[in-house]
Motif scaffolding. Structure first.
Motif, PDB file in Angstrom:
ATOM      1  N   LEU A   1      18.871  44.968   9.730  1.00  0.00           N
ATOM      2  CA  LEU A   1      18.864  46.142  10.599  1.00  0.00           C
ATOM      3  C   LEU A   1      17.733  47.068  10.158  1.00  0.00           C
ATOM      4  O   LEU A   1      17.636  47.426   8.982  1.00  0.00           O
ATOM      5  CB  LEU A   1      20.192  46.886  10.503  1.00  0.00           C
ATOM      6  N   ILE A   2      16.879  47.445  11.107  1.00  0.00           N
ATOM      7  CA  ILE A   2      15.784  48.366  10.805  1.00  0.00           C
ATOM      8  C   ILE A   2      16.191  49.743  11.320  1.00  0.00           C
ATOM      9  O   ILE A   2      16.421  49.936  12.517  1.00  0.00           O
ATOM     10  CB  ILE A   2      14.462  47.919  11.458  1.00  0.00           C
ATOM     11  N   VAL A   3      16.280  50.704  10.399  1.00  0.00           N
ATOM     12  CA  VAL A   3      16.802  52.039  10.695  1.00  0.00           C
ATOM     13  C   VAL A   3      15.716  53.072  10.422  1.00  0.00           C
ATOM     14  O   VAL A   3      14.998  52.982   9.427  1.00  0.00           O
ATOM     15  CB  VAL A   3      18.031  52.346   9.826  1.00  0.00           C
ATOM     16  N   CYS A   4      15.593  54.067  11.308  1.00  0.00           N
ATOM     17  CA  CYS A   4      14.613  55.137  11.118  1.00  0.00           C
ATOM     18  C   CYS A   4      15.303  56.496  11.139  1.00  0.00           C
ATOM     19  O   CYS A   4      16.178  56.755  11.972  1.00  0.00           O
ATOM     20  CB  CYS A   4      13.551  55.114  12.223  1.00  0.00           C
ATOM     21  N   GLY A   5      14.914  57.368  10.207  1.00  0.00           N
ATOM     22  CA  GLY A   5      15.376  58.754  10.176  1.00  0.00           C
ATOM     23  C   GLY A   5      14.211  59.661   9.853  1.00  0.00           C
ATOM     24  O   GLY A   5      13.093  59.198   9.630  1.00  0.00           O
ATOM     25  N   GLY A   6      14.450  60.953   9.831  1.00  0.00           N
ATOM     26  CA  GLY A   6      13.383  61.897   9.515  1.00  0.00           C
ATOM     27  C   GLY A   6      12.986  62.740  10.708  1.00  0.00           C
ATOM     28  O   GLY A   6      13.457  62.549  11.827  1.00  0.00           O
ATOM     29  N   TYR A   7      12.061  63.687  10.470  1.00  0.00           N
ATOM     30  CA  TYR A   7      11.690  64.659  11.493  1.00  0.00           C
ATOM     31  C   TYR A   7      10.977  64.039  12.691  1.00  0.00           C
ATOM     32  O   TYR A   7      10.964  64.640  13.766  1.00  0.00           O
ATOM     33  CB  TYR A   7      10.800  65.747  10.884  1.00  0.00           C
ATOM     34  N   SER A   8      10.372  62.871  12.531  1.00  0.00           N
ATOM     35  CA  SER A   8       9.636  62.272  13.643  1.00  0.00           C
ATOM     36  C   SER A   8      10.475  61.322  14.473  1.00  0.00           C
ATOM     37  O   SER A   8       9.952  60.631  15.348  1.00  0.00           O
ATOM     38  CB  SER A   8       8.387  61.550  13.119  1.00  0.00           C
ATOM     39  N   VAL A   9      11.767  61.258  14.218  1.00  0.00           N
ATOM     40  CA  VAL A   9      12.668  60.470  15.061  1.00  0.00           C
ATOM     41  C   VAL A   9      12.967  61.276  16.322  1.00  0.00           C
ATOM     42  O   VAL A   9      13.395  62.429  16.230  1.00  0.00           O
ATOM     43  CB  VAL A   9      13.972  60.137  14.307  1.00  0.00           C
ATOM     44  N   PRO A  10      12.751  60.717  17.511  1.00  0.00           N
ATOM     45  CA  PRO A  10      12.969  61.482  18.739  1.00  0.00           C
ATOM     46  C   PRO A  10      14.440  61.799  18.975  1.00  0.00           C
ATOM     47  O   PRO A  10      15.320  61.017  18.619  1.00  0.00           O
ATOM     48  CB  PRO A  10      12.418  60.557  19.829  1.00  0.00           C
ATOM     49  N   LYS A  11      14.680  62.952  19.610  1.00  0.00           N
ATOM     50  CA  LYS A  11      16.040  63.366  19.939  1.00  0.00           C
ATOM     51  C   LYS A  11      16.325  63.275  21.434  1.00  0.00           C
ATOM     52  O   LYS A  11      17.420  62.889  21.831  1.00  0.00           O
ATOM     53  CB  LYS A  11      16.268  64.820  19.482  1.00  0.00           C
ATOM     54  N   ALA A  12      15.356  63.648  22.267  1.00  0.00           N
ATOM     55  CA  ALA A  12      15.566  63.676  23.710  1.00  0.00           C
ATOM     56  C   ALA A  12      15.675  62.251  24.260  1.00  0.00           C
ATOM     57  O   ALA A  12      14.924  61.362  23.838  1.00  0.00           O
ATOM     58  CB  ALA A  12      14.420  64.408  24.393  1.00  0.00           C
ATOM     59  N   PRO A  13      16.599  62.005  25.200  1.00  0.00           N
ATOM     60  CA  PRO A  13      16.796  60.647  25.749  1.00  0.00           C
ATOM     61  C   PRO A  13      15.520  60.020  26.282  1.00  0.00           C
ATOM     62  O   PRO A  13      15.259  58.834  26.045  1.00  0.00           O
ATOM     63  CB  PRO A  13      17.831  60.862  26.855  1.00  0.00           C
ATOM     64  N   GLU A  14      14.704  60.787  27.011  1.00  0.00           N
ATOM     65  CA  GLU A  14      13.480  60.210  27.578  1.00  0.00           C
ATOM     66  C   GLU A  14      12.492  59.796  26.493  1.00  0.00           C
ATOM     67  O   GLU A  14      11.737  58.833  26.648  1.00  0.00           O
ATOM     68  CB  GLU A  14      12.822  61.192  28.550  1.00  0.00           C
ATOM     69  N   LYS A  15      12.506  60.530  25.351  1.00  0.00           N
ATOM     70  CA  LYS A  15      11.629  60.161  24.236  1.00  0.00           C
ATOM     71  C   LYS A  15      12.170  58.923  23.512  1.00  0.00           C
ATOM     72  O   LYS A  15      11.403  58.086  23.022  1.00  0.00           O
ATOM     73  CB  LYS A  15      11.512  61.336  23.261  1.00  0.00           C
TER      74      LYS A  15
ATOM     75  N   VAL B   1      -6.202  81.154   5.801  1.00  0.00           N
ATOM     76  CA  VAL B   1      -6.441  79.800   6.295  1.00  0.00           C
ATOM     77  C   VAL B   1      -5.927  79.750   7.720  1.00  0.00           C
ATOM     78  O   VAL B   1      -4.970  80.446   8.064  1.00  0.00           O
ATOM     79  CB  VAL B   1      -5.722  78.746   5.418  1.00  0.00           C
ATOM     80  N   PHE B   2      -6.593  78.987   8.565  1.00  0.00           N
ATOM     81  CA  PHE B   2      -6.009  78.769   9.879  1.00  0.00           C
ATOM     82  C   PHE B   2      -5.876  77.264  10.113  1.00  0.00           C
ATOM     83  O   PHE B   2      -6.678  76.463   9.628  1.00  0.00           O
ATOM     84  CB  PHE B   2      -6.805  79.458  10.995  1.00  0.00           C
ATOM     85  N   HIS B   3      -4.835  76.917  10.820  1.00  0.00           N
ATOM     86  CA  HIS B   3      -4.555  75.533  11.151  1.00  0.00           C
ATOM     87  C   HIS B   3      -4.763  75.319  12.639  1.00  0.00           C
ATOM     88  O   HIS B   3      -4.567  76.243  13.442  1.00  0.00           O
ATOM     89  CB  HIS B   3      -3.104  75.172  10.805  1.00  0.00           C
ATOM     90  N   LEU B   4      -5.135  74.124  13.015  1.00  0.00           N
ATOM     91  CA  LEU B   4      -5.144  73.784  14.429  1.00  0.00           C
ATOM     92  C   LEU B   4      -3.704  73.552  14.863  1.00  0.00           C
ATOM     93  O   LEU B   4      -2.916  72.941  14.146  1.00  0.00           O
ATOM     94  CB  LEU B   4      -5.982  72.524  14.673  1.00  0.00           C
ATOM     95  N   CYS B   5      -3.355  74.036  16.031  1.00  0.00           N
ATOM     96  CA  CYS B   5      -1.988  73.911  16.521  1.00  0.00           C
ATOM     97  C   CYS B   5      -1.672  72.454  16.828  1.00  0.00           C
ATOM     98  O   CYS B   5      -2.367  71.810  17.622  1.00  0.00           O
ATOM     99  CB  CYS B   5      -1.803  74.768  17.769  1.00  0.00           C
ATOM    100  N   THR B   6      -0.653  71.941  16.193  1.00  0.00           N
ATOM    101  CA  THR B   6      -0.214  70.568  16.380  1.00  0.00           C
ATOM    102  C   THR B   6       1.096  70.556  17.151  1.00  0.00           C
ATOM    103  O   THR B   6       2.011  71.333  16.854  1.00  0.00           O
ATOM    104  CB  THR B   6      -0.004  69.879  15.011  1.00  0.00           C
ATOM    105  N   LEU B   7       1.192  69.663  18.113  1.00  0.00           N
ATOM    106  CA  LEU B   7       2.422  69.520  18.899  1.00  0.00           C
ATOM    107  C   LEU B   7       3.299  68.475  18.225  1.00  0.00           C
ATOM    108  O   LEU B   7       2.981  67.279  18.216  1.00  0.00           O
ATOM    109  CB  LEU B   7       2.091  69.108  20.338  1.00  0.00           C
ATOM    110  N   LEU B   8       4.390  68.934  17.638  1.00  0.00           N
ATOM    111  CA  LEU B   8       5.295  68.059  16.899  1.00  0.00           C
ATOM    112  C   LEU B   8       6.480  67.678  17.764  1.00  0.00           C
ATOM    113  O   LEU B   8       7.037  68.510  18.496  1.00  0.00           O
ATOM    114  CB  LEU B   8       5.791  68.765  15.632  1.00  0.00           C
ATOM    115  N   ILE B   9       6.873  66.419  17.653  1.00  0.00           N
ATOM    116  CA  ILE B   9       8.004  65.945  18.431  1.00  0.00           C
ATOM    117  C   ILE B   9       9.258  66.749  18.095  1.00  0.00           C
ATOM    118  O   ILE B   9       9.430  67.213  16.968  1.00  0.00           O
ATOM    119  CB  ILE B   9       8.239  64.431  18.181  1.00  0.00           C
ATOM    120  N   ASN B  10      10.092  66.945  19.082  1.00  0.00           N
ATOM    121  CA  ASN B  10      11.372  67.664  18.975  1.00  0.00           C
ATOM    122  C   ASN B  10      11.219  69.180  18.930  1.00  0.00           C
ATOM    123  O   ASN B  10      12.223  69.890  18.798  1.00  0.00           O
ATOM    124  CB  ASN B  10      12.192  67.202  17.761  1.00  0.00           C
ATOM    125  N   THR B  11       9.992  69.709  19.017  1.00  0.00           N
ATOM    126  CA  THR B  11       9.818  71.156  19.046  1.00  0.00           C
ATOM    127  C   THR B  11       9.811  71.647  20.490  1.00  0.00           C
ATOM    128  O   THR B  11       9.502  70.907  21.424  1.00  0.00           O
ATOM    129  CB  THR B  11       8.504  71.581  18.379  1.00  0.00           C
TER     130      THR B  11
END
Length: 663
Positions: free
Chosen positions: A91-105, A378-388
């Motif tokens: 069984l291959i299992v994934c967790g963490g912040y980059s795991v999608p939450k929304a059904p369409e994702k 310091v300034f960062h470029l705005c990154t679009l992160l999944i689940n935000t």
């Protein structure tokens, strides 16, 4: 016979290998449950390497779990695909912040990665243990809360089970610092370990739209017991761990408690000389409290920087991203107080946020560019992160967000062509309704040139002088540089090299290529744009400072201000002697005809500057020690995490000049 479980965290792919707290907590909790400990061997893999070699290390796996983050997403998927091919029954299992939450994702995720069987949502420790127990018992996965699993009979091909409650008592999770988990990793891989990830609490009460750290699921903060934390600090110190990345979202939010924790760290620092540095996500808008905490850490030799995470100085932007900042006047007062206490500070901004304009962004830059030598930004470029919220379709449409997908990377690291082709990718905002791409491009250029020349300090004193004499905003000097380099590339050839690199990197982003690129001046290492500009500028210091002097002449002439040539020569000389340069690493004495040291000492301390007059004096220049063996390696060492460089020390040796005036 026990079955084997492997928990994989491939880290950032940089030379910073931090002990993997997340998968180690998952493993520790699972092993603490007798029936799971009897059923499975739990193994941790956290170092990157050849995929084939990693797969060979999986012996008859029943479950292989991957911790997914933006910095290891594609690397993890490559290993997961190979693992499934070699072990079809696992069984291959994934967790963490980059795991999608929304059904369409989730639909898109499962379609793109057919080798992934199960997703874990939210905190992983209890959910993964329950999943492992279901596998051991042959129980239906639908009974495991907090997961999504494939089911061909379901309408979308998968089933998402009910939400799992957060862990109410974090101390039910055995500490990998204290139960032997990290001891085992250190025995096997200690020579590669450069630090630890550590947490004293979980949760975030804020709901910033660009971040998934704080949301309805984690808005209440849970804390670990103090006895546990003190024992973990002792482990860190005894194992001579220099670097701690603190995973708390808001350190300092519990003032008395966090001050006590800082005291334990300071005690460890005094006794063992470890840890030496802690990267902290400070709590928002309670900066008065942070002073005591930072001083407590510093008292034990544990260095840190106090962060002002303002993200924007524009009220409309702050409303759009659901942030509130302290008043600018209060911020400036606090910065001055920190400087008086010798506590370094830096301000964080983000380029590409909604409702920001070129004018408001550059206004924020100017407010960040204070004269304090120990105050950076310091300034960062705005990154679009999944689940935000910011990444959602509705939010994009509301604020007219335009983006590009580019390869990401870790600065100051060399990569092979094979690694470059397999780089991680991230989605960068390049325009909004209020800042169209043309304005974003201009903001990008002014921002990164300001960061390189002012924040990294190679033109810092020159720009301070121009502001003091003319009364200009610092970004006006940078805008003038861009104008002149474009209009007269032959007259300012070295400065044109800098603007060309900025334009080239900017276009790579707009062309969906890369956010970082390797440059020869850093021995082929990847470089953030401002780091690259710094390295290129100082690769030939004579050429750079010759062009900077000419640019300064033109800038003063544009504003109808006279500039004495002998004075300019000495200002450039003072500016240059403060910057660590390859080939200028011996102590030396510089003689000055004007009172320049006292003049800049006053400016950098926020005091009225004396008139520049003839007052012969001398400085002893004490270069910073560097261990590099070549010019490129020296340039890599010169930057500190992409935020600052350490200036050379200077000492007034003319007894007629009062000691302590030098910046």
């Amino acid at each position: 016979m026990k079955k084997n479980v492997y928990l994989v965290d491939l880290g950032t792919g940089s030379n910073r290998n931090l002990l993997p707290l997340g998968v180690s907590l998952i493993s520790s909790y699972a092993k603490s449950i007798p029936e799971l400990d009897e059923a499975f061997n739990f193994n941790i893999h956290f170092l990157r390497g050849d995929t084939v070699d990693i797969i060979r290390g999986f012996d008859r796996p029943a479950i292989i779990g991957f911790a997914l983050y933006v910095w290891n997403y594609r690397a993890s998927m490559r290993v997961a695909a190979a693992a499934k091919a070699a072990n079809p029954s696992a069984l291959i299992v994934c967790g963490g912040y980059s795991v999608p939450k929304a059904p369409e994702k989730i639909v898109k995720f499962f379609a793109e990665f057919p080798f992934i069987d199960i997703l874990v949502h939210g905190e992983g420790e209890v959910t993964f243990a329950d999943l492992a127990r279901a596998v051991a018992e042959g129980r239906d996965l639908a009974t495991v809360a907090g997961i999504t699993f494939r089911n061909p009979d379901a309408q979308d091909g998968f089933v998402t089970t009910g939400r799992r409650d957060r862990i109410s008592d974090l101390d039910m999770l055995p500490s990998p610092f204290l139960n032997g988990t990290f001891d085992d990793i250190m025995r096997r891989h200690g020579q590669h370990v450069t630090g630890v990830i550590w947490e004293t609490n979980r949760g975030c009460p804020f709901s910033c739209t660009f971040c998934d750290w704080g949301n309805a699921d984690v808005n209440k903060i849970k804390s670990y017991a103090m006895d546990r934390l003190r024992a973990e600090i002792d482990w860190i110190a005894r194992n001579k761990i220099f670097y701690i990345y603190l995973a708390d979202a808001n350190f300092g939010i519990f003032y008395d408690r966090d001050l006590e924790i800082s005291g334990y760290l300071a005690e460890a620092g005094k006794q063992h000389h470890f840890p030496g540095y802690m990267a902290i996500n400070w709590t928002k808008n309670t900066h008065e409290r942070i002073t005591a905490i930072a001083e407590r850490l510093s008292s034990g030799g544990v260095q840190t920087s106090v962060t002002f995470a303002v993200q924007s100085f524009n009220d409309k932007t702050l409303a759009a991203i659901k942030r509130r900042n302290i008043k600018t006047e209060s911020l400036m007062k606090l910065k001055k107080e920190y400087q008086e206490r010798n506590l370094p500070t830096y301000t964080e901004m983000i380029l590409g946020l909604p409702e920001e304009t070129y004018e408001t962004f550059t206004q924020g830059l100017n407010q960040s560019m204070t004269p304090g030598v120990s105050d950076h930004w310091v300034f960062h470029l705005c990154t679009l992160l999944i689940n935000t919220e910011m990444e959602s379709t509705a939010y994009r449409e509301k604020y007219g967000i335009l983006s590009r997908w580019v390869s990401a990377g870790i600065a100051r690291r060399t990569v092979s062509q094979k690694e470059e082709a397999a780089a991680e990718i991230e989605e960068i905002v390049v325009g909004t309704a209020s800042m169209p791409p043309e304005a974003w491009a201009r903001s990008f250029a002014v921002g990164y040139l300001s960061a390189a020349l002012y924040n990294f300090r190679p033109a810092f004193f020159v720009m301070l002088h121009a502001q003091n004499e003319i009364g200009n905003e610092h970004t006006h000097f940078i805008e003038f540089l861009l104008e002149q380099a474009e209009a007269d590339p032959e007259g300012l050839p070295w400065l044109r090299k800098l603007t060309d690199h900025v334009a080239r990197q900017r276009q790579m982003i707009l062309d969906n290529v890369a956010m970082l690129s390797p440059i020869d001046e850093l021995n082929g290492a990847l470089a953030l744009t401002h780091e690259a500009v710094l390295a290129i500028a100082l690769h030939d210091a004579d050429a750079f400072y010759g062009d900077l002097a000419e640019l300064t002449r033109r800038f003063f002439a544009r504003h109808d201000h006279s500039l004495d040539e002998a004075l300019l020569t000495e200002i450039i000389s003072y500016q240059r002697c403060r910057i660590p340069l390859w080939g200028e690493q011996e102590r030396r004495v510089l003689n000055f005809r004007f009172n320049i040291p006292a003049y800049f000492a006053a400016l950098t301390k926020g005091l009225p500057a004396p008139d520049l007059v003839e007052a012969p004096n001398a400085l002893e220049v004490v270069p910073r020690e560097m261990t590099a063996n070549d010019k490129g390696g020296f340039a890599v060492q010169r930057t500190r995490s992409g935020h600052t460089i350490i200036l050379n020390e200077v000492k007034v040796i003319n007894p007629a000049v009062r000691e302590g005036l030098v910046a």
